[in-house]
Enzyme design. Structure first.
Site, PDB file in Angstrom:
ATOM      1  N   TYR A 148      -5.614   0.293  -2.365  1.00  0.00           N
ATOM      2  CA  TYR A 148      -5.975  -0.927  -1.528  1.00  0.00           C
ATOM      3  C   TYR A 148      -7.431  -0.781  -1.407  1.00  0.00           C
ATOM      4  O   TYR A 148      -7.955   0.416  -0.631  1.00  0.00           O
ATOM      5  CB  TYR A 148      -5.044  -0.729  -0.385  1.00  0.00           C
ATOM      6  CG  TYR A 148      -5.076  -1.895   0.654  1.00  0.00           C
ATOM      7  CD1 TYR A 148      -5.757  -3.022   0.489  1.00  0.00           C
ATOM      8  CD2 TYR A 148      -4.415  -1.713   2.098  1.00  0.00           C
ATOM      9  CE1 TYR A 148      -5.905  -3.988   1.601  1.00  0.00           C
ATOM     10  CE2 TYR A 148      -4.566  -2.732   2.911  1.00  0.00           C
ATOM     11  CZ  TYR A 148      -5.338  -3.939   2.558  1.00  0.00           C
ATOM     12  OH  TYR A 148      -5.360  -4.911   3.612  1.00  0.00           O
ATOM     13  N   LYS A 176      -4.523  -3.830  -4.780  1.00  0.00           N
ATOM     14  CA  LYS A 176      -4.495  -4.618  -3.946  1.00  0.00           C
ATOM     15  C   LYS A 176      -6.214  -5.037  -3.668  1.00  0.00           C
ATOM     16  O   LYS A 176      -6.760  -4.250  -2.844  1.00  0.00           O
ATOM     17  CB  LYS A 176      -3.940  -4.650  -2.455  1.00  0.00           C
ATOM     18  CG  LYS A 176      -4.041  -5.736  -1.522  1.00  0.00           C
ATOM     19  CD  LYS A 176      -3.201  -5.546  -0.270  1.00  0.00           C
ATOM     20  CE  LYS A 176      -3.644  -6.787   0.472  1.00  0.00           C
ATOM     21  NZ  LYS A 176      -3.040  -6.705   2.020  1.00  0.00           N
TER      22      LYS A 176
END
Length: 306
Positions: A148, A176
């Site tokens: 992330y 992400k």
């Protein structure tokens, strides 16, 4: 390896957690307790709206203010509601490598399909330490890992070269992306097999068009069908429709993610206004004010009337 749609539009075949993922809010009761019944109902609605993956206890899910036990309870409750129909990715990232591994193991035991691991925040480790952190988490559990990258919140970028090296780890499978670096994203896409997910709603189509796998969306909490339609149109070869649908969502995306309020606050405000499970936010976040809520509702109504 790729497969083609009926119109010949090629997409990468690897979508480890699905393509249309919602960064689901964590519903609370009016008293501030975890609302597991609300979480089950919201998850079922999101799946019915086209989500084939749910991210639990991420930024939008208020992970900094939920306990370790609540995080595991949430995974178990949502898994019971949706069964094996969709992937569940559990946010496990913290500023402490050891604690992150513990959360990953607990998520695995609770039934998660993957672990979302954010860069350690506040301590701002250099790239070699950051790489070691992700490797230790991936080595310490059996779940596939989604990196992330959100430097605006963590203070530390996962540099493209670091991602490229991490892609060699067999359990680090996805990213992400909230970096706002399209060039860096394309470098990673070109040089790795990582499944790339747009983490900023305004970039869903832009990243999908250059080979991203899909998205992890905050805005999908309230309009899951609309965002799914963007990538479905692109897959069908109707790029004009895909672009129009992305543009149509601009006002709501801006209201929810770029209005000065966190996406958690705006998503819960709209869900509550729509009489859907959400409840209050936990401090230090505060509820959206009356004027902000009116703007959110107006943007939502204009989009859903189209």
């Amino acid at each position: 390896m790729t497969h083609a749609t009926n119109t010949g539009t090629a997409r990468p075949s690897a979508a480890p957690f699905g393509r249309a993922l919602c960064a689901m809010v964590t519903p609370f009761t009016e008293g501030g307790a975890l609302d597991l019944d609300g979480a089950r109902r919201l998850a079922e609605r999101l799946v019915a709206g086209g989500c084939d993956g749910l991210v639990l206890s991420g930024t939008t899910g208020e992970s900094p203010t939920t306990t370790d036990a609540e995080k595991a309870e949430l995974v178990r409750a949502v898994r019971a509601a949706v069964g094996e129909r969709v992937s569940l990715v559990a946010g496990v990232g913290t500023a402490d490598t050891r604690h992150t591994v513990e959360l990953a193991l607990a998520a695995e035991e609770a039934g998660a399909d993957g672990a979302l691991v954010v860069s350690p925040y506040y301590s701002r480790p250099p790239q070699d330490a950051l790489e070691a952190h992700f490797r230790e988490v991936a080595d310490g559990c059996g779940l596939p890992v989604m990196l992330y990258d959100i430097p605006g919140r963590t203070g530390t970028r996962i540099e493209p070269e670091t991602m490229i090296r991490l892609s060699e780890h067999p359990r680090i499978v996805a990213v992400k992306d909230c970096s706002y670096d399209l060039l860096g994203a394309q470098k990673v896409l070109a040089r790795t097999g990582l499944a790339f997910y747009a983490g900023c709603d305004e970039q869903i189509l832009a990243l999908y068009a250059v080979g991203a796998t899909g998205y992890v969306s905050t805005v999908a909490n309230v309009v899951p069908e609309h965002l799914r339609a963007v990538i479905d149109a692109f897959d069908a070869g109707d790029t004009v429709r895909a672009a129009r649908l992305q543009r149509d969502a601009t006002e709501l995306i801006e209201s929810m993610t770029a209005s000065g309020l966190p996406g958690t606050v705006t998503a819960k405000a709209l869900l509550n206004a729509l009489h859907l499970p959400a409840g209050p936010v936990r401090a230090p976040l505060r509820e959206a004010g009356r004027e902000a809520l009116a703007d959110l509702r107006a943007a939502h109504e204009r989009l859903t009337r189209r």
